[in-house]
Design a protein around this motif. Structure first.
Motif, mmCIF file in Angstrom:
data_model
loop_
_atom_site.group_PDB
_atom_site.id
_atom_site.type_symbol
_atom_site.label_atom_id
_atom_site.label_comp_id
_atom_site.label_asym_id
_atom_site.label_seq_id
_atom_site.Cartn_x
_atom_site.Cartn_y
_atom_site.Cartn_z
ATOM 1 N N THR A 124 0.741 -1.066 0.050
ATOM 2 C CA THR A 124 0.026 0.076 -0.298
ATOM 3 C C THR A 124 0.998 1.331 -0.040
ATOM 4 O OG1 THR A 124 -1.462 -1.140 1.250
ATOM 5 C CG2 THR A 124 -1.803 1.426 0.958
ATOM 6 N N GLN A 125 1.848 1.199 0.822
ATOM 7 C CA GLN A 125 2.634 2.325 0.836
ATOM 8 C C GLN A 125 3.456 2.494 -0.334
ATOM 9 O OE1 GLN A 125 2.860 4.636 3.292
ATOM 10 N NE2 GLN A 125 4.362 5.655 1.864
ATOM 11 N N LYS A 184 1.259 4.084 -3.179
ATOM 12 C CA LYS A 184 1.006 5.506 -2.895
ATOM 13 C C LYS A 184 2.223 6.317 -3.178
ATOM 14 C CE LYS A 184 -1.965 5.155 1.468
ATOM 15 N NZ LYS A 184 -1.874 5.259 2.876
ATOM 16 N N ASP A 185 3.379 5.601 -3.093
ATOM 17 C CA ASP A 185 4.604 6.435 -3.642
ATOM 18 C C ASP A 185 4.463 6.451 -5.182
ATOM 19 O OD1 ASP A 185 5.355 6.302 -1.125
ATOM 20 O OD2 ASP A 185 6.759 4.957 -1.199
ATOM 21 N N LEU A 225 1.776 6.267 -7.039
ATOM 22 C CA LEU A 225 0.924 7.357 -7.517
ATOM 23 C C LEU A 225 1.289 8.752 -7.295
ATOM 24 C CD1 LEU A 225 -2.434 5.871 -5.954
ATOM 25 C CD2 LEU A 225 -1.636 5.774 -8.169
ATOM 26 N N ALA A 226 2.251 9.010 -6.306
ATOM 27 C CA ALA A 226 2.780 10.297 -6.139
ATOM 28 C C ALA A 226 3.732 10.844 -7.415
ATOM 29 C CB ALA A 226 3.449 10.336 -4.875
#
Length: 357
Positions: free
Chosen positions: A100-101, A104-105, A107-108
């Protein structure tokens, strides 16, 4: 007086002796009875019955003990399994958090790239001719135009106007303007322009459009360095009217004679051919007569035979063949045959998405 007194004493003594004798007899009788009772044996059948009951009770107790031991082992195993499952769940939870992290990275990063691309403004291609499309999307397709002497075949049969048979039939009875404006045909023209815009430096190109006949677009041999040559091809292609059937044999013969040192061939089509040249040696039968004017419809098996005959009658050796196959209803064998042709010549076969180019 003395006589009466003596008689009273004798009477008392006799009664006392009687009482003593009776008491002694009672004691003897009790002793006899007690001794008889002590020496009496327990019956054998009763003893055996009691022994059997004791043995059965012992067996039951043993079985119960074994069952208890088994249950204790099962309980211990279940406890160990439960502990293992809990550990695996904990490990999966840790992995899920990590994924998940990471997502998120990513997507950023994507958001940053999108912002940078938007800030950079639209890309401008330095192609020799102008093509329609949305920026670099027109480049990313997995197909690379390469070679020094390139031939391009453009199918301009009636089926190049629509993906469905009903749509093709409607366009057949429509006007020339309606056929030229058909979305599938306009897409075919964009693909041709895409290929022309991607020609390698200093390459030579010949372009032939074909249906039941064939026509050379532009000059016989055109140069990549001449924008006038390439734009002339694009203008002549825009004036074509897609109609009639598909004679791939005619197209191959024309492109081979136009560029006799061809190294790479690019074919834009949507299905297997429906015609062969008259007197080309095709073995006709009642259900397969693929010469113009001899039959109104053609089966899938007949189209496969026409393709095989075309390959035999027009062998092009040493030419890398690349196929761009557009969709067409009712011709499921086309992808397999065209893929085999491209693979055999170390070329590329693509069936592009509807948004390209």
């Amino acid at each position: 007086m003395s006589i009466f007194k003596k008689r009273r004493e004798e009477g008392f003594n006799l009664a006392f002796l009687d009482v003593m004798a009776c008491g002694l007899g009672a004691v003897i009788l009790i002793l006899i009875l007690v001794k008889f009772s002590a020496n009496t044996d327990i019956p054998v059948e009763e003893l055996n019955r009691l022994k059997q009951e004791l043995a059965a009770t012992t067996d039951v107790a043993s079985e119960l003990q074994k069952s208890l031991s088994t249950k204790q082992l099962e309980l211990a195993a279940q406890s160990a399994t439960l502990e293992e499952i809990q550990q695996r769940l904990q490990s999966l939870k840790i992995n899920q958090d990590a994924v998940t992290q990471a997502l998120k990275d990513e997507l950023a990063v994507i958001a940053d790239l999108e912002t940078a691309i938007a800030a950079a403004g639209p890309l401008v291609a330095d192609d020799p001719i102008e093509i329609s499309g949305a920026g670099e999307e027109t480049y990313l397709v997995g197909l690379k135009v390469q070679g020094r002497h390139i031939g391009i075949l453009l199918d301009m049969s009636a089926s190049m106007t629509d993906d469905t048979l009903i749509g093709v039939i409607k366009n057949k009875v429509g006007s020339d303007a309606q056929k030229q404006a058909a979305s599938k045909w306009q897409r075919s023209l964009r693909i041709l322009n895409w290929l022309l815009a991607r020609l390698p430096n200093n390459a030579q190109v010949s372009v032939v459009a074909f249906n039941d006949t064939s026509v050379v677009l532009g000059k016989s041999i055109n140069s990549q360095t001449s924008a006038d040559d390439l734009n002339q091809i694009a203008r002549q292609a825009a004036g074509l009217v897609p109609n009639e059937g598909t004679n791939l044999q005619q197209g191959l013969q024309t492109i081979a004679s136009t560029m006799n040192n061809m190294t790479d061939l690019y074919l834009i089509t949507d299905g297997l051919p429906t015609y062969v040249n008259p007197n080309s040696g095709f073995n006709e039968n009642r259900s397969c007569r693929p010469v113009q004017g001899k039959q109104a419809t053609i089966t899938g098996e007949c189209r496969a035979n026409v393709f095989a005959h075309t390959m035999r009658a027009n062998p092009i050796s040493g030419v890398t063949t690349n196929i761009i196959l557009l969709p067409l209803e009712g011709d499921p064998m086309a992808p397999g045959f065209y893929w085999s042709w491209a693979d055999r010549t170390r070329g590329t076969f693509i069936a592009p998405a509807g948004t390209w180019p």
